[in-house]
Write an enzyme that holds these catalytic residues in place. Structure first.
Site, PDB file in Angstrom:
ATOM      1  N   LYS A 116       0.849  -1.194   0.000  1.00 29.54           N
ATOM      2  CA  LYS A 116       0.000   0.000   0.000  1.00 29.54           C
ATOM      3  C   LYS A 116       0.880   1.239   0.000  1.00 29.54           C
ATOM      4  CE  LYS A 116      -3.890   2.081   2.498  1.00 29.54           C
ATOM      5  NZ  LYS A 116      -4.736   2.011   3.724  1.00 29.54           N
ATOM      6  N   HIS A 118      -0.180   4.537   0.236  1.00 30.24           N
ATOM      7  CA  HIS A 118      -0.804   5.759   0.731  1.00 30.24           C
ATOM      8  C   HIS A 118      -1.431   5.497   2.095  1.00 30.24           C
ATOM      9  CE1 HIS A 118      -4.050   3.479  -1.167  1.00 30.24           C
ATOM     10  NE2 HIS A 118      -4.853   4.083  -0.321  1.00 30.24           N
TER      11      HIS A 118
END
Length: 241
Positions: A116, A118
């Site tokens: 991921k 963000h």
């Protein structure tokens, strides 16, 4: 209809192991027949941890894992790491079981298949961070070839400021299939133990299953025919002890 087994005479097998074998059969997690494994081998039995689907089943499963971890590694560890994807519910369920049964607050974490990029929780890890000084137990459903640890090991070790800052206490799986790894005459659990320097253990082995369901069972689940198929399978694929 749920099938039960009689294990009253299995004095040599720990009680939780006998109960766990019965539990796998009742949940239709452990099945016998003809199955093609990811390795391409044709197996007379198959274990699918994805068949644990209810809250009651998952909580009970967590308790069996907790008992096996306690028996094999003790309780001096901080984090349960469950490799994605099936390892995630196993780690969560066992973390809950530790809290409920022992009042011990351990943390769970897993890897993401896709990192991921963000948000506050960006990165490769889902759940708790692993930090310097942490002692980690890896939890999985089953390993046939031992290949999954090749991905898991560097992920866990890579969470510290240096690899030696993270200690892997051991790895626990549901079932030791007791068959040779793809590139070895030894079992996957033996290969992991020797290669990585920590013990890889199982709640039960196929020897335990056969003892419970055939040798001391009523032969309604492992019949004479299925036992012959298991024997034939291990003649070809059985690990060297």
């Amino acid at each position: 209809m749920e099938k039960s087994l009689s294990c009253d005479n299995l004095e040599s097998m720990d009680s939780y192991k006998k109960d766990f074998i019965n539990f796998m059969i009742q949940c239709e997690v452990l099945k016998f027949g003809s199955f093609t494994l990811k390795s391409g081998r044709k197996s007379p039995f198959f274990m699918n941890a994805g068949a644990y689907v209810t809250g009651k089943q998952l909580f009970q499963l967590g308790k069996y894992y907790e008992q096996a971890i306690h028996s094999n590694f003790g309780d001096d560890f901080d984090v349960l790491f469950g490799p994605a994807y099936k390892g995630i519910p196993l780690a969560v369920a066992t973390t809950i079981a530790y809290s409920e049964l022992y009042g011990k607050e351990i943390r769970y974490c897993s890897n993401r298949k896709e990192e991921k990029d963000h948000g506050a929780d960006k990165g490769k890890i889902l759940g708790s961070a692993i930090k310097d000084g942490d002692r980690v137990v890896i939890i999985e459903d089953v390993t046939t070839s031992g290949k999954s640890i090749e991905e898991t090991y560097p992920i866990v070790k890579g969470q510290g400021s240096s690899p030696e800052k993270i200690t892997i206490v051991g790895e626990i799986v549901s079932l030791n299939r007791m068959e040779k790894a793809l590139d070895s005459e030894k079992s996957a659990l033996q290969v992991i133990t020797e290669k990585y320097g920590f013990h890889a253990k199982a709640i039960v082995s196929m020897d335990d299953v056969v003892e419970a369901l055939y040798t001391n069972g009523d032969k309604s689940i492992i019949t004479e025919e299925i036992k012959a198929q298991i024997d034939s399978y291990y003649q070809e694929y059985g690990a060297r002890k």
